[in-house]
Scaffold this motif. Structure first.
Motif, PDB file in Angstrom:
ATOM      1  N   VAL A 245       4.394   2.835   8.088  1.00 44.09           N
ATOM      2  CA  VAL A 245       3.422   3.844   7.686  1.00 44.09           C
ATOM      3  C   VAL A 245       2.377   3.182   6.784  1.00 44.09           C
ATOM      4  O   VAL A 245       2.732   2.470   5.843  1.00 44.09           O
ATOM      5  N   LEU A 246       1.095   3.399   7.092  1.00 43.05           N
ATOM      6  CA  LEU A 246       0.006   2.896   6.253  1.00 43.05           C
ATOM      7  C   LEU A 246      -0.776   4.083   5.714  1.00 43.05           C
ATOM      8  O   LEU A 246      -1.343   4.861   6.486  1.00 43.05           O
ATOM      9  N   GLU A 247      -0.835   4.233   4.393  1.00 49.77           N
ATOM     10  CA  GLU A 247      -1.392   5.415   3.750  1.00 49.77           C
ATOM     11  C   GLU A 247      -2.150   5.056   2.472  1.00 49.77           C
ATOM     12  O   GLU A 247      -1.759   4.152   1.751  1.00 49.77           O
ATOM     13  N   ASP A 248      -3.228   5.798   2.205  1.00 51.30           N
ATOM     14  CA  ASP A 248      -3.945   5.623   0.942  1.00 51.30           C
ATOM     15  C   ASP A 248      -3.740   6.800   0.002  1.00 51.30           C
ATOM     16  O   ASP A 248      -4.113   6.730  -1.168  1.00 51.30           O
ATOM     17  N   ALA A 249      -3.161   7.894   0.492  1.00 50.02           N
ATOM     18  CA  ALA A 249      -2.995   9.104  -0.308  1.00 50.02           C
ATOM     19  C   ALA A 249      -1.588   9.186  -0.886  1.00 50.02           C
ATOM     20  O   ALA A 249      -0.615   8.789  -0.242  1.00 50.02           O
ATOM     21  N   ILE A 250      -1.488   9.720  -2.093  1.00 50.94           N
ATOM     22  CA  ILE A 250      -0.189   9.894  -2.737  1.00 50.94           C
ATOM     23  C   ILE A 250       0.729  10.740  -1.857  1.00 50.94           C
ATOM     24  O   ILE A 250       1.898  10.408  -1.647  1.00 50.94           O
ATOM     25  N   ASN A 251       0.191  11.841  -1.315  1.00 51.11           N
ATOM     26  CA  ASN A 251       1.005  12.714  -0.468  1.00 51.11           C
ATOM     27  C   ASN A 251       1.454  12.021   0.807  1.00 51.11           C
ATOM     28  O   ASN A 251       2.560  12.253   1.300  1.00 51.11           O
TER      29      ASN A 251
END
Length: 253
Positions: free
Chosen positions: A194-200
């Motif tokens: 998983v690649l994510e920039d958001a805390i959620n």
């Protein structure tokens, strides 16, 4: 980074693949600032103004109407839920969400979108290696944004907010949309990245026990992303692009 350890790669869109997180930020700010100004005048209450931190605390990575609802709750404001087809002028949760969406689409139409070069390089390299990929975004605009960036054909699935609603899947920080995407690509959570920039979004990856959760720091902060469950944090996806082995000709030059 050994991509052979994983069977699927799941990308958030805004802020990870494209810089449209900034467009979302500006659209949310414009909508909420105008709303709070009018609401303060009507209620005779000096509501705290909307700030960039509110974006990260209440809006970023969530389905649109959840973001509206959670921000309003932070100011002690309750509005009727309304319906998804409410006009942008409606004083409802859905009406405010649609007002923000109109602002987003106006900016997107006038300015277009260009994906981050490092993200494009990683996507192309993974594609060349035959690695299944999906976009998992809370935004209903994800298909249009990907098309504008010219990247649609790289992804086997675009899991967006509208599709999640059709399938009855809760949005981030619940892991369900990521899990569904992994399953559609023939992978398990444990064998997916998983690649994510958001805390959620990071929290969703952590909650789903995915094999690797990579935080992309576009403003949320390394500490916050790590606390939410990121296994590693990078500034840009070019850090994840593998060096290609040198050719014999190049080695001897």
């Amino acid at each position: 980074m050994d991509w052979d350890l994983y069977d699927a790669v799941l990308f958030d869109l805004d802020g990870v693949v494209t810089p449209t997180a900034d467009v979302h930020k500006h659209a949310w700010e414009a909508m909420f600032t105008a709303f709070l100004t009018a609401r303060s005048a009507a209620d005779g209450v000096a509501y705290a103004p909307y700030t960039e931190q509110d974006y990260f605390d209440f809006v970023d990575g969530k389905p649109r109407y959840d973001g509206v609802r959670d921000f309003l709750a932070s100011r002690g404001i309750t509005l009727p839920e309304g319906e998804p087809d409410d006009p942008p002028t409606a004083q409802t949760v859905c009406g405010l969400g649609n007002r923000k969406n109109d602002a987003f689409n106006q900016i997107l139409a006038s300015e277009g979108v260009t994906a981050y070069p490092g993200s494009v390089a990683l996507i192309q390299q993974l594609h060349e290696r035959g690695k299944p990929m999906a976009v998992v975004s809370s935004s209903r605009n994800a298909p249009a944004v990907l098309a504008a960036a010219g990247l649609t054909d790289y992804f086997g699935l675009i899991m967006h907010g509208g599709l999640a609603e059709e399938l009855g899947l809760p949005g981030k920080p619940a892991p369900d949309t990521f899990t569904h995407a992994a399953e559609q690509l023939g992978a398990t959570n444990a064998r997916s990245v998983v690649l994510e920039d958001a805390i959620n979004g990071v929290a969703a990856g952590h909650a789903g026990a995915f094999g690797l959760v990579i935080g992309v720091d576009r403003g949320a902060g390394v500490e916050a992303l790590t606390a939410a469950g990121a296994d590693v944090v990078v500034q840009d996806l070019d850090e994840l692009v593998a060096d290609e082995p040198a050719t014999d000709e190049g080695a001897g030059a």
